[in-house]
Design an enzyme around this catalytic site. Structure first.
Site, PDB file in Angstrom:
ATOM      1  N   ARG A  96       0.831  -1.207   0.000  1.00 36.72           N
ATOM      2  CA  ARG A  96       0.000   0.000   0.000  1.00 36.72           C
ATOM      3  C   ARG A  96       0.867   1.259   0.000  1.00 36.72           C
ATOM      4  O   ARG A  96       0.521   2.255  -0.596  1.00 36.72           O
ATOM      5  CB  ARG A  96      -0.884  -0.022   1.258  1.00 36.72           C
ATOM      6  N   TYR A  97       1.975   1.209   0.712  1.00 34.82           N
ATOM      7  CA  TYR A  97       2.888   2.344   0.832  1.00 34.82           C
ATOM      8  C   TYR A  97       4.203   1.964   0.159  1.00 34.82           C
ATOM      9  O   TYR A  97       4.597   0.793   0.177  1.00 34.82           O
ATOM     10  CB  TYR A  97       3.175   2.656   2.307  1.00 34.82           C
ATOM     11  N   ARG A 100       7.031  -0.158   2.394  1.00 33.56           N
ATOM     12  CA  ARG A 100       6.728  -1.311   3.235  1.00 33.56           C
ATOM     13  C   ARG A 100       5.619  -2.175   2.644  1.00 33.56           C
ATOM     14  O   ARG A 100       4.782  -1.666   1.892  1.00 33.56           O
ATOM     15  CB  ARG A 100       6.343  -0.888   4.649  1.00 33.56           C
ATOM     16  N   CYS A 109      -5.337 -17.894  13.764  1.00 34.02           N
ATOM     17  CA  CYS A 109      -4.960 -17.136  14.951  1.00 34.02           C
ATOM     18  C   CYS A 109      -5.188 -18.028  16.173  1.00 34.02           C
ATOM     19  O   CYS A 109      -5.941 -19.000  16.104  1.00 34.02           O
ATOM     20  CB  CYS A 109      -5.826 -15.894  15.107  1.00 34.02           C
ATOM     21  N   CYS A 113     -10.863 -12.595  17.390  1.00 31.53           N
ATOM     22  CA  CYS A 113     -11.427 -11.397  18.006  1.00 31.53           C
ATOM     23  C   CYS A 113     -12.731 -11.073  17.291  1.00 31.53           C
ATOM     24  O   CYS A 113     -12.794 -11.096  16.058  1.00 31.53           O
ATOM     25  CB  CYS A 113     -10.440 -10.243  17.876  1.00 31.53           C
ATOM     26  N   CYS A 116     -12.603  -8.396  14.526  1.00 32.26           N
ATOM     27  CA  CYS A 116     -11.479  -8.520  13.589  1.00 32.26           C
ATOM     28  C   CYS A 116     -11.789  -7.909  12.217  1.00 32.26           C
ATOM     29  O   CYS A 116     -12.808  -8.207  11.612  1.00 32.26           O
ATOM     30  CB  CYS A 116     -11.129  -9.992  13.407  1.00 32.26           C
ATOM     31  N   ARG A 118     -10.164  -8.564   9.567  1.00 30.51           N
ATOM     32  CA  ARG A 118      -9.969  -9.569   8.513  1.00 30.51           C
ATOM     33  C   ARG A 118     -10.806 -10.815   8.808  1.00 30.51           C
ATOM     34  O   ARG A 118     -10.432 -11.927   8.448  1.00 30.51           O
ATOM     35  CB  ARG A 118      -8.479  -9.942   8.395  1.00 30.51           C
ATOM     36  N   ASP A 279     -12.728  -0.821  12.568  1.00 33.87           N
ATOM     37  CA  ASP A 279     -12.940  -0.905  11.122  1.00 33.87           C
ATOM     38  C   ASP A 279     -14.363  -1.374  10.814  1.00 33.87           C
ATOM     39  O   ASP A 279     -15.035  -1.985  11.646  1.00 33.87           O
ATOM     40  CB  ASP A 279     -11.923  -1.888  10.504  1.00 33.87           C
ATOM     41  N   ASP A 316      -8.271   3.558   9.525  1.00 33.69           N
ATOM     42  CA  ASP A 316      -7.927   3.011   8.215  1.00 33.69           C
ATOM     43  C   ASP A 316      -9.017   3.429   7.250  1.00 33.69           C
ATOM     44  O   ASP A 316     -10.195   3.052   7.422  1.00 33.69           O
ATOM     45  CB  ASP A 316      -7.817   1.479   8.286  1.00 33.69           C
ATOM     46  N   LYS A 323      -3.802   4.774   6.497  1.00 32.47           N
ATOM     47  CA  LYS A 323      -4.215   5.274   7.822  1.00 32.47           C
ATOM     48  C   LYS A 323      -4.193   6.795   7.845  1.00 32.47           C
ATOM     49  O   LYS A 323      -3.302   7.404   7.251  1.00 32.47           O
ATOM     50  CB  LYS A 323      -3.240   4.772   8.888  1.00 32.47           C
TER      51      LYS A 323
END
Ligand code: SF4
Length: 361
Positions: A96-97, A100, A109, A113, A116, A118, A279, A316, A323
């Site tokens: 995205r950037y 990185r 996981c 959560c 989450c 994702r 999100d 986000d 962000k």
């Protein structure tokens, strides 16, 4: 069963198991079965031990015990709320950037959560690891793009891999000349602290690149003694630690809890980094706050905590636009008519306003 799988075998994964343990009411069982058909559930023994049974408002339970409200999708929510797909040049990579990439090695996981971002992509039943070919293609992509300075291992949770596999991956990445920093985002220190063994910690360090680790936690009660010991093993090994938290209704959307969370991070050598606005993941509206509430809480933190303890409140932007800091603004212009008389108005930590002069002509 190896030692890295032992605690996961005792993980609660079925609504009926949650009911049997008193962590969910029997009256909700049918609805929770419907939630389980769509979203993964996992509550490790370490997390289950933190929950007060029978308290539906328990801040740990709200994060990990499914709710029938997850079946309600609200306007604006979508399966890829931060736009990973649009920026994925090869499987496993999100670029995205310029400097990185995210590298998503696994889709599983230790815990799942309920908020989450994702949640549509993680969990059993999803392809749970990159194939060898896809892994090599992802490495080739990073190697071919010499502007990539930092690789962020994210999830699923990279600490679900064995220490031996993680050590190989770290060495592969550090062997790429332009990769200088490898950052690992993980919930494992809280979800399964024993997994952060000395062997695991050793695997995270590698020659040729610097490892940073982001510990994901949202409430001070997550820091039991074993969790504190896991964080100490990481910090003692010289791995710089930062925090990642999500602002969650009923969990940490009050000043006292947020203050205690940030103090706990700093006491454990974890620099507060990001406080994420929730999100727009499907079925998570009941856990989101308003942005105005988040800003009010951030103003409160400014008055209660030193700069060392301050996280950045971020959003986000849906669609993959990255962000944006969305904390309160402390500076505004006072324009009294001429350029020479323009002043700044600055708000102090008590909420009092003060004038600051313009630059000298
Ligand atoms: S650990 Fe991270 S990726 Fe896994 S369920 Fe929680 S928020 Fe999602």
């Amino acid at each position: 069963m190896n030692r890295f799988d032992r605690d996961l075998s005792a993980t609660l994964r079925q609504p009926s198991e949650l009911v049997a343990r008193g962590l969910a009411p029997e009256s909700a069982l049918a609805d929770l079965e419907r939630v389980a058909a769509r979203y993964a559930i996992a509550v490790t023994p370490a997390v289950a031990a933190l929950i007060e049974p029978g308290d539906p408002g328990d801040p740990i339970a709200l994060q990990f015990i499914p709710s029938p409200r997850e079946l309600e999708t609200s306007p604006g929510e979508n399966a890829d709320p931060i736009g990973d797909q649009a920026f994925s040049p090869v499987p496993g990579i999100v670029h995205r950037y310029p400097d990185r990439v995210l590298f998503k090695l696994v889709q599983v996981c230790a815990v799942y959560c309920r908020f989450c971002f994702r949640r549509e992509m993680v969990g059993p039943g999803k392809p749970n690891a990159l194939s060898d070919d896809a892994y090599r293609a992802a490495l080739d992509y990073i190697r071919a793009n010499d502007g990539i300075w930092e690789v962020i291992l994210t999830g699923g949770d990279p600490l679900m891999l064995s220490p031996r596999r993680l050590a190989e991956i770290m060495a592969n990445l550090a062997g790429i000349d332009h990769v200088k920093v490898i950052r690992i985002h993980t919930r494992v220190p809280v979800a399964d602290p024993e997994r952060v063994s000395r062997e695991m910690v050793a695997a995270l360090k590698t020659e040729g690149a610097t490892t940073w680790l982001a510990v994901h936690a949202n409430h001070p009660r997550e820091f039991s003694e074993p969790v504190r010991a896991a964080c100490a093993r990481l910090a003692d090994a010289g791995i710089p630690l930062v925090s990642q938290s999500v602002l969650l209704r009923g969990v940490n959307d009050d000043a006292v809890t947020l203050e205690a969370l940030m103090r706990t991070f700093v006491e454990l050598r974890i620099k507060p980094y990001y406080l994420h606005h929730g999100d727009l993941a499907p079925g998570t509206a009941h856990l989101r706050t308003s942005i105005e509430r988040g800003q009010e809480l951030m103003r409160g933190l400014r008055g209660r905590l030193s700069g060392l303890c301050q996280p950045e409140y971020v959003l986000d932007i849906p669609g993959g636009h990255g962000k944006a800091p969305i904390g309160p603004n402390y500076l505004s212009h006072v324009d009294s008519g001429t350029v020479a008389e323009t002043r700044y108005r600055v708000v102090d930590y008590c909420g009092e306003t003060h004038l600051y002069p313009p630059p000298s002509p």
